[in-house]
Design a protein around this motif. Structure first.
Motif, PDB file in Angstrom:
ATOM      1  N   UNK A  88       0.856  -1.192   0.000  1.00 16.24           N
ATOM      2  CA  UNK A  88       0.000   0.000   0.000  1.00 16.24           C
ATOM      3  C   UNK A  88       0.891   1.241   0.000  1.00 16.24           C
ATOM      4  N   UNK A  89       0.734   2.080  -1.032  1.00 13.49           N
ATOM      5  CA  UNK A  89       1.549   3.307  -1.142  1.00 13.49           C
ATOM      6  C   UNK A  89       0.600   4.490  -1.271  1.00 13.49           C
ATOM      7  N   UNK A  90       0.552   5.398  -0.267  1.00 15.19           N
ATOM      8  CA  UNK A  90      -0.357   6.553  -0.345  1.00 15.19           C
ATOM      9  C   UNK A  90       0.110   7.549  -1.398  1.00 15.19           C
ATOM     10  N   UNK A  91      -0.882   8.167  -2.069  1.00 12.77           N
ATOM     11  CA  UNK A  91      -0.602   9.216  -3.052  1.00 12.77           C
ATOM     12  C   UNK A  91      -1.106  10.570  -2.566  1.00 12.77           C
ATOM     13  N   UNK A  92      -2.369  10.613  -2.103  1.00 13.51           N
ATOM     14  CA  UNK A  92      -2.973  11.861  -1.642  1.00 13.51           C
ATOM     15  C   UNK A  92      -3.739  11.571  -0.354  1.00 13.51           C
ATOM     16  N   UNK A  93      -3.614  12.457   0.628  1.00 16.94           N
ATOM     17  CA  UNK A  93      -4.339  12.324   1.889  1.00 16.94           C
ATOM     18  C   UNK A  93      -5.035  13.649   2.160  1.00 16.94           C
ATOM     19  N   UNK A  94      -6.355  13.597   2.378  1.00 14.79           N
ATOM     20  CA  UNK A  94      -7.147  14.803   2.606  1.00 14.79           C
ATOM     21  C   UNK A  94      -7.755  14.732   3.999  1.00 14.79           C
ATOM     22  N   UNK A  95      -7.569  15.803   4.816  1.00 14.03           N
ATOM     23  CA  UNK A  95      -8.122  15.892   6.160  1.00 14.03           C
ATOM     24  C   UNK A  95      -8.997  17.124   6.251  1.00 14.03           C
ATOM     25  N   UNK A  96     -10.163  16.978   6.838  1.00 18.86           N
ATOM     26  CA  UNK A  96     -11.089  18.089   7.038  1.00 18.86           C
ATOM     27  C   UNK A  96     -11.781  17.875   8.380  1.00 18.86           C
ATOM     28  N   UNK A  97     -11.415  18.709   9.381  1.00 23.73           N
ATOM     29  CA  UNK A  97     -11.961  18.562  10.738  1.00 23.73           C
ATOM     30  C   UNK A  97     -11.618  17.198  11.330  1.00 23.73           C
ATOM     31  N   UNK A  98     -10.456  16.677  10.987  1.00 25.72           N
ATOM     32  CA  UNK A  98      -9.998  15.408  11.577  1.00 25.72           C
ATOM     33  C   UNK A  98      -8.996  15.725  12.676  1.00 25.72           C
ATOM     34  N   UNK A  99      -9.298  15.262  13.904  1.00 26.85           N
ATOM     35  CA  UNK A  99      -8.403  15.508  15.023  1.00 26.85           C
ATOM     36  C   UNK A  99      -8.178  16.990  15.215  1.00 26.85           C
ATOM     37  N   UNK A 100      -6.923  17.371  15.240  1.00 25.53           N
ATOM     38  CA  UNK A 100      -6.597  18.783  15.449  1.00 25.53           C
ATOM     39  C   UNK A 100      -6.574  19.581  14.152  1.00 25.53           C
ATOM     40  N   UNK A 101      -6.783  18.928  12.988  1.00 28.98           N
ATOM     41  CA  UNK A 101      -6.797  19.629  11.691  1.00 28.98           C
ATOM     42  C   UNK A 101      -8.222  20.084  11.412  1.00 28.98           C
ATOM     43  N   UNK A 102      -8.515  21.361  11.738  1.00 31.50           N
ATOM     44  CA  UNK A 102      -9.876  21.872  11.583  1.00 31.50           C
ATOM     45  C   UNK A 102     -10.120  22.473  10.200  1.00 31.50           C
TER      46      UNK A 102
END
Length: 811
Positions: free
Chosen positions: A1-15
């Motif tokens: 498994x090789x990540x290419x793009x990771x998107x965070x929106x209101x996850x944990x401390x990433x608001x």
């Protein structure tokens, strides 16, 4: 498994929404102060795939995934594995009670042809097919990546606090991981396949033995018996050929005799069919009567036509009716125009008189209007002067003459000006009405004058021609002549109908006569080949009588010839049947049975078929013997395959096989990890397997003493766990039964600050070698600047009151 793009929106401390781009990254570090949110990036990868994070210590809890003050949140990961691209999305929502739920979970396969650098929206919109939704996403992620959650956190993501989990795991737990990594389940599938193959081989062998037992006449004696019968039948077929030809010749002669007899009998049929129609006698009388009627009706028609022609000639002599009617109409039109002209002249005179009266009336109204206007204007001026006088002052300039006023003027009592204005308005309305009436009178007078002129012109061009009484008399004569012509036309039409009816009936009688002659000719044509005489064309009845007399004579001759042919046929049938009986006895001696009539062709065919059956019997016995040999060989081969499959299933069914396989793989992993640990510890430590497959450490500083890995210090444990994790990442792709478990990524979330500078340098070099040795991504979470500075790609994570933020720092 090789990540290419990771998107965070209101996850944990990433608001705030942030997308991390790994497309061109092989070796990176997440740097930043403690608590900034570096581990949250690794948590997001794990949560996107499996819906949980190791640091939460509860696989069923997702409350920590959503930022505390957020209502909605989302994590999306685009990754590649095994040459295929997928995206997994998990969306969260907080309900009115503050509980966090998974609002959406899905995994889709994406088109790998879209460049990963095109952006998150473009990449995730190129969906080849939806893979799974909801609770099925976790199982599908495990199938795609090849790792369950607990093993993913030991091989790919090594989170804080769990870095040494594989090192300290019980042998049974390590075996579970290795079974999955090595695809050891394939050996269970091989064993199951061997069991199935054994059953199939046994069944095939039993079927071959059964078919062999049911094969008839598969021996040498049966083949000799069949070959002897074939030789006998071939000899008999040669001898009987002459007898069959003789029987066929007799049948041909008999058939021709029967055909001749049938032809003779056929010649009697048309003779017997000859008969005179009943209507022939009455047809001649009918023709004579209808001929006389046609002649009489023709005379009547000729007389009626002559009368009609005479009436038409008289009518033509009286002149053209249309011309006379036109002359009478012209006289009527002249009288009408004369009366209309006189009326128009009277109307014009009245219009001119009315015009003069209205013209005088309009003049008087105009004069009255001028007088009323003068009175009104005089009163207006008087009123205006009085108004000015009231505003004058002695010594002030006059507004009219501009000279100083020496004495105020005196004006008489003013008369009401409104009365004068009403009188003016009344006079103006009267004047307008008078002008309107005068204008209408002018128009009427002009129209009346034009009407008189037009009628005068029409009257001048309509001069009458001829005398009215003479024209009326001639029209009456023409009407009487038309009545006479119509009467003669009706008489002629009745005569024509009667004549046509007589002609029709005459034609019908003639047609019946012609048909009767054609019928006679057709009847004679059926027997003309038998010598029928020519016919008399003058009398139909006499012609029939002559033909029937000849019929009686010819019929007697044909019947006598038939009797002689019947006797000869009976003799020929008796001779043919005697020869056939002898031939059938010879066939029965050779067991040849005829299914139908014993005709020559049937006898010859039966002999040929008997020979063919004998030949087929010989070939069938030969084929059965060949099949018997093949079936015996096939049964032996299948029985051998069954034994081999049985032995393989028995070997793979042994309980120690899986343990042996995992022990071999673990031994390779520990050997590779031991080399790394020896380098990390400057030759002090190595790893080895104990008697129960537990991992032990060899301490060369203590004369090679072996001890449990749990006795290592924190820093030493980190070195041993790191060595084992790196060995797992490097070796796993070559250990499996099939090359399907390539670990394309490894993420280390542990404090490297416990390492001394020398060991840290060795760790950094080892990680660099791991990142550059193959197509593998290596990611670190570190606070150590010396290590971070050696990593080519760094993602800096910071935190402020609005939450965590991530940016790619310059290399």
């Amino acid at each position: 498994m090789r990540p290419l793009l990771l998107h965070l929106d209101n996850f944990g401390s990433f608001r705030e929404p942030v997308t991390v781009d790994f497309t061109d990254v092989d070796y990176f570090a997440l740097i930043g102060p403690t608590g900034a949110g570096k581990s949250t990036v690794i948590d997001a990868i794990c949560f996107a795939l499996y819906g949980t994070v190791p640091r939460w210590n509860n696989e069923n809890s997702i409350a920590h995934a959503l930022a505390p003050s957020a209502i909605d949140g989302k994590v999306a990961l685009v990754f590649e594995t095994g040459g295929r691209r997928h995206t997994v999305v998990r969306a969260l929502r907080r309900d009115s009670r503050g509980r966090v739920h998974t609002r959406e979970a899905r995994i889709d396969e994406l088109d790998p042809g879209v460049p990963a650098t095109a952006g998150l929206a473009a990449v995730t919109s190129a969906v080849l097919r939806p893979v799974a939704e909801g609770e099925a996403v976790g199982a599908e992620v495990q199938r795609v990546t090849g790792l369950a959650y607990k093993f993913f956190t030991q091989c790919v993501v090594l989170p804080q606090g769990k870095f040494a989990e594989f090192l300290h795991a019980k042998p049974s737990d390590r075996q579970d991981l290795l079974v999955q990594l090595l695809d050891a389940e394939v050996y269970d599938r091989v064993r199951e396949r061997a069991v199935r193959e054994e059953a199939v081989a046994k069944q095939a062998a039993a079927l071959a033995r059964d078919q062999l037992a049911r094969l008839p006449d598969a021996d040498e004696s049966a083949e000799r018996t069949a070959a002897g019968r074939l030789t006998t039948l071939r000899t008999f077929a040669e001898r009987i050929r002459t007898d069959v030809e003789s029987l066929r010749a007799e049948d041909d002669t008999l058939r021709r005799a029967r055909e001749e007899r049938a032809a003779a009998a056929g010649r009697l049929a048309p003779l017997d069919a000859l008969a005179m129609p009943a209507a022939v006698t009455a047809l001649a009388a009918t023709l004579r009567e209808i001929g006389a009627e046609v002649e009489a009706r023709g005379t009547e028609l000729h007389r009626a036509e002559a009368e009609e022609q005479r009436a038409h000639d008289e009518l033509a002599g009286l002149g053209d009716k249309a011309t006379l009617a036109a002359g009478l109409n012209a006289l009527d039109e002249h009288d009408r125009l004369t009366a209309a002209h006189a009326k128009a002249v009277a109307d014009a005179d009245r219009a001119n008189g009315e015009l003069a009266r209205l013209e005088d009336e309009a003049g008087r109204a105009a004069a009255a209007l001028a007088a009323a206007e003068r009175v009104r204007d005089r009163l207006r001026r008087a009123h205006a002067a009085a108004d000015i006088a009231r505003r004058l002052s002695v010594g002030e300039p006059c507004p009219t003459c501009l000279r100083a006023v020496t004495e105020l003027p005196h004006h008489p009592e003013r008369v009401d000006v409104r009365t004068a204005e009403r009188a003016f308005d009344t006079a103006r309305r009267s004047s307008d009405e008078a002008r309107t009436r005068h204008g209408a009178a002018v128009t009427r007078a002009a129209m009346a004058a034009r009407a008189v002129e037009a009628l005068a012109a029409l009257l001048a061009g309509a001069a009458p021609r001829g005398d009215r009484e003479q024209i009326v008399a001639r029209l009456e004569a023409i009407k009487a002549a038309e009545s006479a012509a119509a009467r003669t036309r009706r008489v002629r039409s009745t005569a024509r109908s009667a004549y046509d009816d007589a002609r029709r009936r005459a034609d019908e009688a003639t047609g019946r006569s012609e048909r009767a002659w054609r019928h006679l000719d057709a009847a004679r044509d059926t027997v003309v080949t038998l010598g029928a005489p020519p016919l008399d064309r003058e009398d139909l009845r006499r012609a029939w009588a002559d033909l029937l007399a000849w019929r009686d004579r010819a019929g007697a001759e044909q019947r006598a010839a038939l009797a002689a042919q019947d006797g000869e046929l009976a003799r020929m049938v008796s001779h043919r049947d005697a020869g056939r009986v002898l031939l059938l006895k010879r066939l029965a001696e050779h067991e040849i049975v005829l299914p139908g009539e014993p005709a020559p062709d049937a006898i010859a065919e039966a002999v040929v078929k008997a020979v063919a059956r004998a030949e087929a019997q010989v070939e069938r016995i030969k084929e059965n013997r060949r099949q018997a040999r093949e079936l015996a060989e096939q049964a032996a081969a299948r029985e051998h395959e069954s034994r081999v499959a049985h032995e393989l299933a028995q070997l793979l069914r042994a309980d120690a096989f899986e343990r042996w396989l995992c022990a071999e793989a673990l031994e390779l992993l520990v050997a590779a990890a031991s080399d790394t640990l020896r380098e990390l510890s400057d030759g002090q430590y190595e790893l080895a397997l104990g008697g129960r497959n537990e991992i032990e450490v060899i301490d060369h500083a203590e004369a090679g003493m072996r001890r449990n890995v749990r006795t290592l210090s924190g820093g030493e444990t980190f070195q041993a766990a790191l060595a084992l994790a790196l060995a797992l990442s490097e070796q796993v792709s070559g250990l499996g039964a099939v090359a399907s478990r390539g670990l394309d990524s490894i993420f280390l979330d542990e404090g490297f600050g416990t390492l001394d500078p020398a060991t840290l340098d060795i760790v950094a070099s080892t990680l660099e070698r791991l990142a550059t040795s193959g197509d593998r991504m290596v990611g670190l979470v570190t606070h150590v600047p010396a290590l971070a500075d050696r990593i080519p790609v760094r993602y800096e994570v910071t935190r402020d009151p609005k939450g965590s933020h991530l940016r790619r720092a310059a290399s």
